[in-house]
Design a protein around this motif. Structure first.
Motif, PDB file in Angstrom:
ATOM      1  N   LYS A   3       0.835  -1.185   0.000  1.00 39.99           N
ATOM      2  CA  LYS A   3       0.000   0.000   0.000  1.00 39.99           C
ATOM      3  C   LYS A   3       0.882   1.252   0.000  1.00 39.99           C
ATOM      4  O   LYS A   3       1.864   1.332   0.745  1.00 39.99           O
ATOM      5  CB  LYS A   3      -0.905  -0.012   1.229  1.00 39.99           C
ATOM      6  N   THR A  28     -10.510  -1.382  -4.351  1.00 35.20           N
ATOM      7  CA  THR A  28     -11.651  -1.104  -3.478  1.00 35.20           C
ATOM      8  C   THR A  28     -12.115  -2.416  -2.856  1.00 35.20           C
ATOM      9  O   THR A  28     -12.068  -3.470  -3.497  1.00 35.20           O
ATOM     10  CB  THR A  28     -12.832  -0.455  -4.219  1.00 35.20           C
ATOM     11  N   VAL A  29     -12.550  -2.326  -1.607  1.00 34.18           N
ATOM     12  CA  VAL A  29     -13.104  -3.478  -0.904  1.00 34.18           C
ATOM     13  C   VAL A  29     -14.390  -3.016  -0.227  1.00 34.18           C
ATOM     14  O   VAL A  29     -14.363  -2.374   0.823  1.00 34.18           O
ATOM     15  CB  VAL A  29     -12.128  -4.052   0.147  1.00 34.18           C
ATOM     16  N   ARG A  34     -13.758  -7.443  -3.374  1.00 33.75           N
ATOM     17  CA  ARG A  34     -12.537  -6.726  -3.751  1.00 33.75           C
ATOM     18  C   ARG A  34     -12.451  -6.592  -5.271  1.00 33.75           C
ATOM     19  O   ARG A  34     -12.592  -7.579  -6.006  1.00 33.75           O
ATOM     20  CB  ARG A  34     -11.321  -7.477  -3.211  1.00 33.75           C
ATOM     21  N   GLY A 150      -6.377   3.439   4.358  1.00 34.77           N
ATOM     22  CA  GLY A 150      -7.217   2.450   5.011  1.00 34.77           C
ATOM     23  C   GLY A 150      -7.359   1.175   4.198  1.00 34.77           C
ATOM     24  O   GLY A 150      -6.536   0.875   3.321  1.00 34.77           O
ATOM     25  N   ASP A 151      -8.459   0.460   4.445  1.00 38.28           N
ATOM     26  CA  ASP A 151      -8.641  -0.855   3.819  1.00 38.28           C
ATOM     27  C   ASP A 151      -9.811  -0.933   2.850  1.00 38.28           C
ATOM     28  O   ASP A 151     -10.044  -1.983   2.263  1.00 38.28           O
ATOM     29  CB  ASP A 151      -8.832  -1.922   4.911  1.00 38.28           C
ATOM     30  N   THR A 152     -10.556   0.171   2.665  1.00 39.16           N
ATOM     31  CA  THR A 152     -11.687   0.128   1.730  1.00 39.16           C
ATOM     32  C   THR A 152     -11.327   0.675   0.355  1.00 39.16           C
ATOM     33  O   THR A 152     -11.756   0.135  -0.666  1.00 39.16           O
ATOM     34  CB  THR A 152     -12.900   0.889   2.287  1.00 39.16           C
ATOM     35  N   PHE A 154      -7.719   2.037  -1.556  1.00 39.97           N
ATOM     36  CA  PHE A 154      -6.290   2.329  -1.438  1.00 39.97           C
ATOM     37  C   PHE A 154      -5.597   2.085  -2.767  1.00 39.97           C
ATOM     38  O   PHE A 154      -6.159   1.480  -3.691  1.00 39.97           O
ATOM     39  CB  PHE A 154      -5.636   1.514  -0.313  1.00 39.97           C
TER      40      PHE A 154
END
Length: 203
Positions: A3, A28-29, A34, A150-152, A154
């Protein structure tokens, strides 16, 4: 994939950041699904001195306030009441630089992308153009302000590099209103990639 860190976005000069984004992977998640694609076309917007920028001459609105905030967040805006356009905010606070991501080469979650776009099969229009790529990856104006750390949403580096001589440069698309600034060479793309948008002469 690694990332991209805050330091990638938080640096002076929007053009070097735009160029460096070519070849990176936008991920995107959402709801456990994903999707991702390699960035193959971008445009740089140089803040208050750029007539094509939403922040030209220091213009601040509820929509554009995110551009004056920290780097490494999403700025997604709506055009024609239909298309959601994904941008990356760069540079330090109060310096409203942004990079528009115009096209992706799909990598992960293609069935999900087809479902979101209503397409029966994969073709080059799936993620060609900023509105199409946002629809395919599930990006929406409500994602404005989301941290790219973050995780949504990146952006990651998987080691891919755009080869020497493969980076195309041209003026930006659809900014004729910007006067002399419309001619600035602020659009960067991967030559020969079928997902790159714009007229054939500009690919």
């Amino acid at each position: 994939m690694v990332k991209l860190p805050d330091s990638f976005y938080n640096r002076p000069g929007v053009v070097p950041v735009a160029k460096a984004l070519l070849g990176k992977v936008l991920v995107t998640v959402f709801d456990g699904r994903r999707t991702s694609g390699r960035i193959v076309e971008v445009e740089a917007y140089n803040g208050v001195v750029d007539r094509a920028s939403h922040a030209w001459s220091g213009r601040r609105t509820k929509r554009t306030e995110v551009m004056f905030g920290p780097a490494g967040v999403a700025y997604v805006y709506l055009i024609y009441g239909i298309h959601h356009l994904f941008n990356v905010v760069t540079n330090k606070r109060e310096t409203p630089h942004a990079v528009l991501v115009r096209a992706l080469d799909p990598l992960e979650g293609i069935p999900v992308m087809l479902e979101r776009t209503g397409k029966a099969r994969l073709d080059h229009t799936l993620t060609r153009g900023p509105g199409n790529l946002s629809r395919a990856l599930g990006l929406h104006v409500s994602d404005t302000g989301t941290s790219l750390l973050g995780d949504t949403i990146f952006i990651a580096d998987d080691g891919f590099r755009v080869g020497r001589g493969k980076m195309g440069v041209s003026p930006r698309i659809g900014v004729d209103y910007a006067g002399e600034d419309a001619a600035l060479p602020y659009r960067f793309y991967v030559k020969g990639n079928p997902y790159v948008s714009g007229p054939p002469a500009m690919r």
